[in-house]
Design an enzyme around this catalytic site. Structure first.
Site, PDB file in Angstrom:
ATOM      1  N   CYS A  36      31.880 -23.131  80.605  1.00 25.98           N
ATOM      2  CA  CYS A  36      31.501 -21.758  80.250  1.00 25.98           C
ATOM      3  C   CYS A  36      30.628 -21.173  81.370  1.00 25.98           C
ATOM      4  O   CYS A  36      31.115 -20.965  82.471  1.00 25.98           O
ATOM      5  CB  CYS A  36      30.790 -21.742  78.898  1.00 25.98           C
ATOM      6  SG  CYS A  36      30.385 -20.098  78.279  1.00 25.98           S
ATOM      7  N   ASP A  39      41.624 -17.528  74.982  1.00 25.47           N
ATOM      8  CA  ASP A  39      40.210 -17.253  75.221  1.00 25.47           C
ATOM      9  C   ASP A  39      40.011 -15.744  75.188  1.00 25.47           C
ATOM     10  O   ASP A  39      40.472 -15.027  76.081  1.00 25.47           O
ATOM     11  CB  ASP A  39      39.800 -17.814  76.586  1.00 25.47           C
ATOM     12  CG  ASP A  39      38.295 -17.778  76.817  1.00 25.47           C
ATOM     13  OD1 ASP A  39      37.631 -16.887  76.257  1.00 25.47           O
ATOM     14  OD2 ASP A  39      37.795 -18.641  77.566  1.00 25.47           O
ATOM     15  N   HIS A  96      38.382 -20.387  73.888  1.00 21.77           N
ATOM     16  CA  HIS A  96      37.209 -20.650  74.724  1.00 21.77           C
ATOM     17  C   HIS A  96      36.490 -21.897  74.200  1.00 21.77           C
ATOM     18  O   HIS A  96      36.460 -22.172  73.014  1.00 21.77           O
ATOM     19  CB  HIS A  96      36.257 -19.453  74.685  1.00 21.77           C
ATOM     20  CG  HIS A  96      35.140 -19.563  75.665  1.00 21.77           C
ATOM     21  ND1 HIS A  96      35.312 -19.396  77.016  1.00 21.77           N
ATOM     22  CD2 HIS A  96      33.820 -19.845  75.486  1.00 21.77           C
ATOM     23  CE1 HIS A  96      34.159 -19.556  77.640  1.00 21.77           C
ATOM     24  NE2 HIS A  96      33.236 -19.838  76.726  1.00 21.77           N
TER      25      HIS A  96
END
Length: 284
Positions: free
Chosen positions: A159, A215, A247
């Site tokens: 991330c 995502d 995600h």
């Protein structure tokens, strides 16, 4: 006394989070826990470029003379239990894994319950230059430990840390390989600074991008734009998209965990590091 000296003295940094970050709760029952058997694992501290002591989690195999170094860059939740576990997994695979707390100067994110406040109050105030310098210092710490082969150097991140992988690969040409897990390619949390798409055309380090087709925060259009920019360079970087993954698909402690995609991506990452001479030396 200079203002710079005062600033250094005024920065008080604590240790790493215990358990999982508050904003990551509740923790899923499918959470993976890797033991430390056969490893030297735990919290350490090293000095950043400005003299501030940075806490980090490091793990390496106790019976390996010098293990290749892999930098592990956290999500927005800091170096909490999931990132520590990733370090242990990498150590079990033969690496000297080290995850510095990248937000150490700006605040303790582990106790903030709202992820939006984490971004606004802490993450948005962390300069990319500070991060690059602390990662450089982590490599120096690993080398000085006598337990690591810093000539074999890789980096992985998730991330927020995925974005950092691309930027650090551009910053440090001595990196042998990188693996960026669902890091933003355009835009970002920090004010100013470059985006991965900005550094892609001049990138020399081979980075493997690992992204989810579902995502909602990273459009496939951004992924395709990144691929086009990477094609202008000769880094050999590649991007793999898992069509059904969202995600954070490697975050086994959260609902978005996709076990199939995570296992395949992990295997691809280790093979990528080995392919680019960043993995453990093979014995005959």
């Amino acid at each position: 006394m200079s203002s710079e000296t005062m600033t250094r003295r005024q920065v008080v940094v604590g240790g790493l989070a215990a358990g999982f970050a508050a904003a990551a709760q509740p923790v899923s029952a499918q959470t993976v826990t890797t033991d430390a058997a056969g490893l030297v694992a735990g919290e350490v501290k090293f000095k950043g470029p400005d003299g501030v002591e940075i806490p980090a989690y490091r793990a390496y195999p106790e019976k390996v003379d010098k293990a290749p170094v892999v930098l592990v860059v956290q999500e927005i939740f800091g170096v909490h239990e999931h990132i520590k576990d990733v370090c242990r997994r990498l150590a079990k695979a033969g690496y000297f894994a080290i995850a510095p707390e990248m937000f150490a100067r700006q605040g303790d994110v582990s106790k903030i319950e709202d992820f939006r406040k984490i971004i606004s109050d802490v993450v948005s105030k962390v300069p990319d230059a500070q991060v690059m310098g602390d990662l450089d210092a982590a490599v120096s710490y690993a080398k000085a430990s006598g337990k690591a082969d810093a000539e074999r150097l890789s980096i992985t991140g998730f991330c927020w840390g995925g974005r950092i992988v691309w930027l650090y690969a551009s910053h440090n040409p001595k990196v042998d390989a990188g693996a960026a897990w669902y890091g933003r390619l355009t835009g970002g949390f920090a004010a100013g600074g470059k985006n991965p798409v900005d550094v892609a055309p001049s990138l020399k380090v081979p980075v493997l991008g690992l992204y989810g087709g579902k995502d909602t925060g990273i459009p496939l259009a951004d992924v395709e734009k990144m691929r086009a920019e990477l094609a202008k360079a000769k880094s050999g970087s590649e991007i793999v998209v898992y069509p059904e993954a969202g995600h954070g698909f490697n975050a086994d402690y959260r609902p978005g965990f996709d076990e199939k995609a995570a296992k395949d991506a992990w295997t691809k990452m280790l093979a990528w590091f080995q392919r680019h001479n960043a993995g453990p030396r093979r014995t005959v």
